[in-house]
Design an enzyme around this catalytic site. Structure first.
Site, mmCIF file in Angstrom:
data_model
loop_
_atom_site.group_PDB
_atom_site.id
_atom_site.type_symbol
_atom_site.label_atom_id
_atom_site.label_comp_id
_atom_site.label_asym_id
_atom_site.label_seq_id
_atom_site.Cartn_x
_atom_site.Cartn_y
_atom_site.Cartn_z
ATOM 1 N N HIS A 113 17.392 -19.674 52.194
ATOM 2 C CA HIS A 113 17.969 -21.022 52.105
ATOM 3 C C HIS A 113 17.140 -21.874 53.059
ATOM 4 O O HIS A 113 17.216 -21.691 54.273
ATOM 5 C CB HIS A 113 19.432 -20.961 52.546
ATOM 6 C CG HIS A 113 20.144 -22.292 52.502
ATOM 7 N ND1 HIS A 113 21.486 -22.397 52.252
ATOM 8 C CD2 HIS A 113 19.713 -23.565 52.703
ATOM 9 C CE1 HIS A 113 21.856 -23.680 52.297
ATOM 10 N NE2 HIS A 113 20.784 -24.404 52.571
ATOM 11 N N THR B 184 25.729 -19.079 48.975
ATOM 12 C CA THR B 184 25.329 -20.220 49.789
ATOM 13 C C THR B 184 25.709 -21.507 49.073
ATOM 14 O O THR B 184 25.993 -21.500 47.876
ATOM 15 C CB THR B 184 23.813 -20.188 50.103
ATOM 16 O OG1 THR B 184 23.549 -21.025 51.229
ATOM 17 C CG2 THR B 184 22.957 -20.632 48.923
ATOM 18 N N CYS C 142 18.413 -28.573 50.097
ATOM 19 C CA CYS C 142 17.726 -27.306 50.347
ATOM 20 C C CYS C 142 17.557 -26.531 49.038
ATOM 21 O O CYS C 142 18.203 -26.822 48.038
ATOM 22 C CB CYS C 142 18.525 -26.446 51.326
ATOM 23 S SG CYS C 142 18.581 -27.067 53.006
#
Length: 202
Positions: free
Chosen positions: A64, A42, A47
């Site tokens: 996430h 990711t 985040c």
């Protein structure tokens, strides 16, 4: 819980030629878990991702997520934003337990929370996300064995659940705004949605 906000199992599974293995790419609001020898990847700005695995069986996964900007309730442990975060964490942990992980064997590595988004009314959103994920794991007695949180750079995270290995690449030069736009869109969805009041997360 608003369907737009429910954690989704990532569907972008592909073959990664660099690492010569199957891989799953997760976006904001998604998670992925596996028992197989594979990679979860990711890209994080504000985040955070928790990489959680059973250190004995090797079953593991990654989420996430971002706490929504919730005005003045950031200090309240029962605030709507904290409930979103708890939900994102619980979904992953529950899926791991259903897949055969044992709670006493769980360990975590946490990443993200960079100061890359502007225009939030509370303290820096990345910092809040980082504080939340540390606090949640401490409450759940899941040991954090590695972390790379805060700072001002986005990061790309490669996680190999079977071994627990993580590679983190700081993205010093973000030439396109895809990441920032993606997180802003996700933050806007969170801000305009209500969290259900009758979901018992614990």
């Amino acid at each position: 819980m608003n369907p737009a906000l429910e954690e989704q199992l990532a569907t972008n599974v592909y073959y990664d030629r660099t690492f010569d293995c199957e891989a799953a790419k997760i976006l904001p609001g998604e998670y992925y878990f596996t028992r197989k020898e594979m990679l979860i990847v990711t890209v994080l700005g504000s985040c955070v991702s928790a990489c959680i695995r059973d250190r004995v069986s090797g079953v593991g996964g990654m989420n996430h997520f971002m706490l929504p900007d919730s005005g003045n309730d950031a200090g309240s442990p029962l605030s709507a934003s904290m409930r979103y975060g708890a939900y994102a964490m619980e979904v992953l942990i529950n899926e791991l337990l259903k897949a055969g992980a044992r709670r006493e064997n769980l360990e975590a590595k946490v990443f993200g929370g960079g100061n890359v988004l502007r225009g939030f009314t509370t303290i820096n959103v990345g910092e809040r996300n980082a504080q939340f994920v540390r606090s949640f794991l401490q409450t759940e007695n899941i040991r954090i064995v590695a972390e790379d949180l805060n700072d001002v750079h986005p990061r790309k995270v490669y996680y190999f659940p079977r071994t627990g290995k993580v590679l983190v690449k700081k993205l010093k030069q973000l030439n396109n705004y895809t990441l920032v736009k993606r997180e802003q869109d996700y933050a806007s969805r969170l801000k305009t949605s209500e969290v259900s009041g009758d979901v018992d997360l614990f």
